[in-house]
Design a protein around this motif. Structure first.
Motif, PDB file in Angstrom:
ATOM      1  N   ALA A 257       0.825  -1.204   0.000  1.00 16.34           N
ATOM      2  CA  ALA A 257       0.000   0.000   0.000  1.00 16.34           C
ATOM      3  C   ALA A 257       0.860   1.255   0.000  1.00 16.34           C
ATOM      4  N   ALA A 262      -1.233   3.617  -2.078  1.00 25.65           N
ATOM      5  CA  ALA A 262      -2.586   3.410  -1.550  1.00 25.65           C
ATOM      6  C   ALA A 262      -2.702   3.808  -0.086  1.00 25.65           C
ATOM      7  N   MET A 263      -1.630   4.376   0.465  1.00 27.40           N
ATOM      8  CA  MET A 263      -1.661   4.950   1.801  1.00 27.40           C
ATOM      9  C   MET A 263      -0.664   6.109   1.806  1.00 27.40           C
ATOM     10  N   ALA A 279      -7.402  -0.353   7.810  1.00 30.58           N
ATOM     11  CA  ALA A 279      -8.026   0.969   7.745  1.00 30.58           C
ATOM     12  C   ALA A 279      -7.043   2.047   7.296  1.00 30.58           C
ATOM     13  N   ASP A 280      -5.731   1.736   7.356  1.00 22.37           N
ATOM     14  CA  ASP A 280      -4.717   2.719   6.978  1.00 22.37           C
ATOM     15  C   ASP A 280      -4.569   2.863   5.470  1.00 22.37           C
ATOM     16  N   TRP A 281      -5.112   1.906   4.708  1.00 25.08           N
ATOM     17  CA  TRP A 281      -4.947   2.014   3.258  1.00 25.08           C
ATOM     18  C   TRP A 281      -6.285   1.895   2.541  1.00 25.08           C
ATOM     19  N   ASP A 282      -6.282   2.317   1.297  1.00 28.61           N
ATOM     20  CA  ASP A 282      -7.457   2.252   0.437  1.00 28.61           C
ATOM     21  C   ASP A 282      -7.392   0.931  -0.325  1.00 28.61           C
ATOM     22  N   SER A 283      -8.213  -0.041   0.065  1.00 26.82           N
ATOM     23  CA  SER A 283      -8.136  -1.379  -0.518  1.00 26.82           C
ATOM     24  C   SER A 283      -8.476  -1.393  -2.005  1.00 26.82           C
ATOM     25  N   THR A 284      -9.429  -0.576  -2.418  1.00 31.82           N
ATOM     26  CA  THR A 284      -9.784  -0.529  -3.839  1.00 31.82           C
ATOM     27  C   THR A 284      -8.626   0.020  -4.656  1.00 31.82           C
ATOM     28  N   ARG A 285      -8.033   1.074  -4.161  1.00 37.21           N
ATOM     29  CA  ARG A 285      -6.878   1.659  -4.858  1.00 37.21           C
ATOM     30  C   ARG A 285      -5.713   0.679  -4.890  1.00 37.21           C
ATOM     31  N   ASN A 315     -11.167  -8.902   1.310  1.00 33.67           N
ATOM     32  CA  ASN A 315     -12.147  -7.942   0.794  1.00 33.67           C
ATOM     33  C   ASN A 315     -12.854  -8.543  -0.418  1.00 33.67           C
ATOM     34  N   LEU A 318     -14.203  -6.507  -3.566  1.00 32.12           N
ATOM     35  CA  LEU A 318     -13.361  -5.705  -4.446  1.00 32.12           C
ATOM     36  C   LEU A 318     -13.673  -5.871  -5.939  1.00 32.12           C
TER      37      LEU A 318
END
Length: 360
Positions: A257, A262-263, A279-285, A315, A318
């Protein structure tokens, strides 16, 4: 005889030139629009007057005025990464006396700045700039922000010295690790043998099972070995440090990430991997970035497959959030599954992804 101070603004200067051409404006026209001397624009673009030396407020104002003039937003979005790359190039060509002041000792380098450094070394544009860098231009034009042959030789010589000097001790672990990674871009005939010797002190980390504070060393050993043509160590890293270890899996995703944007790229050391939190990163990104950067090389491809499989397991929604990335990954999976490029573990990962898609 004193060593000539190298040009340290070539990457950000080249990005400025691409941004100017995307408007499109000549150097004279841009200077007039910005109300500055054309010599300043020429100095910025050539790297003789590094953009890294201008004040933060001036840099922000320049970027905003270029945006108003119609410069390509993709190029403007990589301005900071370009200046990071120039700072790294400068600090390796002319290392600071105090190692703690080296930029590679102060923050965890993301992928974009590493690829921009590589652009200056070998002339191959990063994937995210390939279309911009390949556009035809009028008159004589540099095809890339390349260091001179002499500076490239000096760069890798100094980088090896930094890696050898800075052991994996706590105070210099980040500098040591990141210098070793950048050294893997060296294509000199002796680069593989040097890397093997340089990594010897970190190799015991590969023998540890599950996540521990030395996991990042194991990852470095494995990824550098893969870049040098030895995929076995990266496959071993996956099976011992990641498989069946949830902390190891999350730490791996956390590093991806940060590496892929993505973070927030504001980590000053590797300790963020000790307490990874989705929660620290954007999983979709992250999903999109992993698929877009998918690298079909022995060993490396296994890490991509396993990481994407883990991300999808955690996830399962996704593919619905990023259907274009899911479709692209399915195409990769179909190509890889029956081939010889991936390991048995990766083949199992692909089977599990396929099964979960059918169930969901």
């Amino acid at each position: 005889m004193p060593v000539k101070v190298p040009s340290v603004g070539i990457v950000s200067g080249y990005l400025l030139r691409l941004a100017r051409e995307s408007i499109p404006l000549t150097q004279d026209a841009l200077a007039e629009a910005l109300r500055i001397d054309v010599g300043t624009v020429q100095g910025w673009e050539s790297g003789r007057r590094p953009l890294t030396n201008i004040r933060a407020a001036e840099s922000l104002d320049l970027r905003r005025r270029l945006a108003v003039l119609g410069a390509d937003p993709v190029l403007l979005a990589h301005t900071d990464a370009g200046m990071d790359a120039d700072r790294i190039l400068a600090a390796i060509l002319e290392p600071p006396e105090e190692p703690s002041r080296h930029p590679l000792a102060g923050w965890v380098q993301p992928r974009n700045s590493a690829l921009l450094v590589a652009w200056a070394l070998h002339g191959t544009p990063p994937p995210f700039l390939a279309d911009h860098a390949s556009r035809r231009r009028r008159g004589p034009a540099r095809p890339a922000p390349l260091l001179s042959a002499a500076d490239r030789t000096r760069f890798f010589s100094n980088l090896r010295h930094i890696a050898e000097r800075e052991t994996a001790a706590e105070r210099s672990e980040l500098l040591h690790r990141q210098a070793l990674y950048l050294a893997s871009y060296d294509d000199a005939p002796d680069a593989g043998a040097w890397a093997k010797q340089a990594l010897r002190g970190m190799r015991p980390a590969l023998g540890r099972r599950g996540y521990n504070r030395h996991a990042i060393q194991a990852r470095t050993v494995a990824t550098v070995a893969a870049r040098q043509g030895d995929p076995d160590q990266l496959q071993h890293f996956i099976s011992t440090a990641l498989v069946d270890d949830e902390h190891g899996e999350l730490a791996n995703l956390a590093y991806w990430a940060l590496w892929l944007g993505a973070m927030p790229a504001d980590r000053t050391d590797d300790t963020f991997m000790h307490h990874p939190a989705p929660a620290d990163w954007d999983s979709t990104r992250l999903f999109r970035a992993l698929v877009q950067s998918f690298h079909l090389a022995p060993g490396t491809v296994d890490l991509y497959v396993h990481s994407i499989s883990t991300l999808l397991r955690l996830n399962p929604w996704l593919p619905h959030a990023a259907p274009e990335a899911a479709k692209a990954f399915e195409a990769f999976a179909a190509e890889l599954h029956d081939g010889a490029l991936i390991s048995a573990t990766s083949r199992l990962d692909l089977d599990q992804v396929h099964y979960r898609r059918k169930v969901n």
